[in-house]
Design a protein around this motif. Structure first.
Motif, short mmCIF file in Angstrom:
data_model
loop_
_atom_site.label_atom_id
_atom_site.label_comp_id
_atom_site.label_asym_id
_atom_site.label_seq_id
_atom_site.Cartn_x
_atom_site.Cartn_y
_atom_site.Cartn_z
N LEU A 26 39.50 45.50 5.84
CA LEU A 26 39.76 45.09 4.46
C LEU A 26 40.73 46.05 3.77
O LEU A 26 41.66 45.63 3.07
N ALA A 27 40.51 47.35 3.98
CA ALA A 27 41.40 48.34 3.38
C ALA A 27 42.82 48.19 3.92
O ALA A 27 43.80 48.27 3.16
N GLU A 28 42.93 47.96 5.22
CA GLU A 28 44.25 47.83 5.84
C GLU A 28 45.01 46.63 5.29
O GLU A 28 46.24 46.66 5.17
N ARG A 29 44.27 45.57 4.92
CA ARG A 29 44.91 44.37 4.39
C ARG A 29 45.01 44.37 2.87
O ARG A 29 45.46 43.39 2.27
N GLY A 30 44.58 45.44 2.24
CA GLY A 30 44.70 45.54 0.80
C GLY A 30 43.76 44.63 0.03
O GLY A 30 44.05 44.25 -1.12
N ILE A 31 42.61 44.27 0.62
CA ILE A 31 41.62 43.41 -0.03
C ILE A 31 40.56 44.29 -0.69
O ILE A 31 39.99 45.18 -0.04
N SER A 383 38.38 39.30 12.86
CA SER A 383 38.66 37.88 12.69
C SER A 383 38.27 37.40 11.30
O SER A 383 39.03 36.68 10.63
N VAL A 384 37.09 37.79 10.83
CA VAL A 384 36.62 37.37 9.51
C VAL A 384 37.53 37.90 8.41
O VAL A 384 37.90 37.18 7.47
N VAL A 385 37.91 39.17 8.49
CA VAL A 385 38.78 39.74 7.46
C VAL A 385 40.15 39.07 7.47
O VAL A 385 40.73 38.81 6.40
N ALA A 386 40.66 38.76 8.66
CA ALA A 386 41.94 38.05 8.72
C ALA A 386 41.84 36.71 8.02
O ALA A 386 42.76 36.29 7.30
N ALA A 387 40.72 36.01 8.21
CA ALA A 387 40.52 34.72 7.54
C ALA A 387 40.45 34.90 6.03
O ALA A 387 41.03 34.11 5.26
N LEU A 388 39.74 35.94 5.56
CA LEU A 388 39.65 36.20 4.13
C LEU A 388 41.02 36.53 3.53
O LEU A 388 41.27 36.28 2.35
N ALA A 389 41.91 37.07 4.36
CA ALA A 389 43.27 37.36 3.91
C ALA A 389 44.18 36.14 3.98
O ALA A 389 45.34 36.21 3.58
N GLY A 390 43.64 35.03 4.49
CA GLY A 390 44.45 33.83 4.64
C GLY A 390 45.31 33.80 5.88
O GLY A 390 46.13 32.90 6.06
N ASP A 391 45.12 34.78 6.77
CA ASP A 391 45.90 34.86 8.01
C ASP A 391 45.12 34.15 9.11
O ASP A 391 44.50 34.79 9.98
N TRP A 392 45.14 32.83 9.09
CA TRP A 392 44.32 32.07 10.02
C TRP A 392 44.82 32.14 11.45
O TRP A 392 44.03 32.00 12.40
N GLU A 393 46.09 32.38 11.63
CA GLU A 393 46.59 32.53 13.01
C GLU A 393 45.95 33.76 13.66
O GLU A 393 45.46 33.69 14.79
N ALA A 394 45.92 34.88 12.94
CA ALA A 394 45.28 36.09 13.48
C ALA A 394 43.78 35.91 13.58
O ALA A 394 43.15 36.38 14.53
N ALA A 395 43.18 35.22 12.61
CA ALA A 395 41.74 35.04 12.61
C ALA A 395 41.27 34.28 13.84
O ALA A 395 40.18 34.54 14.38
N ARG A 396 42.09 33.35 14.30
CA ARG A 396 41.68 32.51 15.42
C ARG A 396 42.22 32.99 16.76
O ARG A 396 41.89 32.43 17.80
N ASP A 397 43.01 34.02 16.74
CA ASP A 397 43.53 34.61 17.97
C ASP A 397 42.56 35.70 18.41
O ASP A 397 42.82 36.89 18.28
N VAL A 398 41.40 35.27 18.92
CA VAL A 398 40.33 36.22 19.23
C VAL A 398 40.39 36.67 20.68
O VAL A 398 40.69 35.88 21.58
N HIS A 399 40.08 37.92 20.90
CA HIS A 399 40.08 38.51 22.23
C HIS A 399 38.88 39.44 22.34
O HIS A 399 38.49 40.08 21.36
N LEU A 400 38.34 39.53 23.54
CA LEU A 400 37.26 40.47 23.78
C LEU A 400 37.58 41.20 25.06
O LEU A 400 37.62 40.60 26.13
#
Length: 471
Positions: A26-31, A383-400
């Motif tokens: 969240l801090a990294e994305r400025g939220i 992934s959740v924070v990316a979605a909250l930032a509106g960055d759905w491409e990053a949110a759904r590009d999940v890797h483990l």
């Protein structure tokens, strides 16, 4: 067009590894965000199993955004090849992260969350629901939020000893005789076990590690005796593959445990399901399965953990009726089908509920499934924070990223210099759902948890399977 949510922070519940990872993202994305932690410092649960050493070295136990934030603030990262204890994880990483200038002003300690709801809206009301702010109720005040990331974990809600999922008869009355998983047998809690008879109930890694600690204590303190009760008819599952195991650390646990059983240091009682508990006239506790009784000074309940959804009772959550996890996530983590090494990558889509803006992450997201990995929680948070930032491409590009053998933490008292990896979770998945990243590297885990660590601390569901192996 203004919204009631404009200017409100994202509330993160819990300042453990995954909660602080979410804060770092969240801090990294400025939220704007606020972390609410019930304890008086970060990683309160991790510190309770601080004597446990993880299977995975430092390089797999640090979230990527947290690492970037810390290194930018001058933090010196620990030797990436060293295996930290829970205390070291808390002191050398999580405390530093919580004290980082980007996070510290936004963390509130002694802030126990009692309830999460919508401001002015109960569960029945639909009109205007998604536009209403969340209301997070604390003992002293209420905190409004645009979204809630629940990383509160399961450490404070262990499973009961009763074999049917409810307390055994008399369990509440003998609570003073029962220890939660992973007591510090050789350290702070030694006096409660030295020279006494201890019954350990459970077949997971928390049980195995506690048994090994107790066996070591028995060699130091005369009259110390150890009894191990499991629901299954054989301990083969706990012993694992031993020397043939592709996971060396797990094999070592099983081998040492079997040797203690064969030598009589540990008395194994298979096929035992706790149905009733009573106190004897001479001040001991007796566990009964209806036909047999085991009497001891102390009982260690290593039967896993479960989530507490009570504080979110006014939210519209779609929970799997078996695991208590989000319905979309449940089939991916079902312990009847998966080990932690075969759980596919997942993120915001699998964690979403009908209640827009609420996400349970970390070990709580797994409900009663004992297959959680710390690295999984980090990816969930990202992934959740990316979605909250509106960055759905990053949110759904999940890797483990997992090692070929799977890496978990362990509370096994092994020489850390002899272990550079290993785990308890089975092979890496060879395929993942469409659109998901393939697991290719290594992850860490909590304990002994509770936390993998979390202890291996993974919280789990049933006595037969014990607790989570992956933390």
């Amino acid at each position: 067009m203004t919204s009631q949510l404009d200017g409100l922070p994202v509330v993160v519940i819990g300042a453990g590894p995954v909660g602080l990872a979410a804060a770092a993202h969240l801090a990294e994305r400025g939220i704007a965000f606020t972390v609410l932690e019930a304890g008086d410092r970060p990683a309160a649960a991790v510190r309770e199993w601080g004597h446990v050493r993880l299977f995975s070295p430092w390089r797999y136990n640090i979230d990527a955004a947290a690492r970037r934030l810390l290194v930018g603030a001058g933090w010196v990262e620990p030797d990436p090849e060293v295996l930290p204890t829970g205390a070291q994880l808390a002191d050398d990483y999580l405390q530093a992260l919580a004290d980082a200038p980007a996070l510290k002003p936004h963390i509130r300690y002694g802030a126990r969350v009692r309830a999460v709801t919508r401001l002015g809206v109960d569960r029945l009301r639909t009109a205007g629901r998604d536009a209403a702010p969340f209301l997070v109720r604390l003992d002293g005040d209420d905190v409004p939020a645009r979204a809630v990331i629940d990383a509160s974990g399961t450490w404070t809600t262990p499973n009961v000893l009763g074999a049917s999922g409810i307390p055994a008869r008399g369990e509440e009355a003998v609570a003073g005789f029962i220890e939660q998983a992973l007591p510090d047998v050789l350290g702070a809690d030694r006096d409660r076990f030295a020279g006494r008879r201890t019954l350990v109930v459970g077949a997971g890694h928390s049980a195995a590690n506690t048994l090994l600690f107790l066996a070591e204590l028995a060699g130091q303190a005369p009259e110390t005796s150890v009894v191990w009760a499991i629901r299954s008819s054989s301990a083969a599952r706990t012993y694992g593959g031993e020397t043939a195991d592709a996971l060396p650390a797990r094999g070592a646990i099983g081998t040492r445990l079997r040797e203690h059983v064969e030598a009589g240091t540990i008395e194994l009682i298979p096929g035992f399901s706790v149905q009733a508990l009573t106190v004897t006239a001479d001040g001991l506790v007796t566990a009964s399965d209806g036909s047999r009784e085991i009497t001891a000074d102390r009982i260690v309940s290593a039967t896993g953990f479960r989530p507490d959804h009570g504080m979110t009772g006014e939210l519209r959550l779609d929970l799997d009726p078996i695991l208590g996890a989000a319905r979309a996530l449940a089939p991916l983590i079902d312990p009847n089908e998966h080990s932690c090494g075969t759980v596919p990558p997942h993120g915001v889509d699998e964690l979403t509920h009908p209640e827009a803006g609420y996400y349970a992450v970390g070990v709580k997201s797994y409900g009663r499934a004992p297959t959680f990995l710390l690295a999984t929680g980090y990816e969930q948070a990202r992934s959740v924070v990316a979605a909250l930032a509106g960055d759905w491409e990053a949110a759904r590009d999940v890797h483990l990223d997992l090692p070929e053998t799977g890496v978990c933490s362990s509370d096994v008292p092994l020489d850390s210099a002899a272990i550079t990896g290993g785990g308890c979770c089975g092979p890496t998945p060879v395929a993942t759902p469409a659109g998901r990243g393939l697991a290719t590297g290594v992850s860490g885990g909590l304990l002994a948890t509770p936390l993998t660590l979390l202890p291996v601390v993974g919280p789990g569901g049933q006595q037969q399977s014990g607790d989570a192996c992956c933390g």
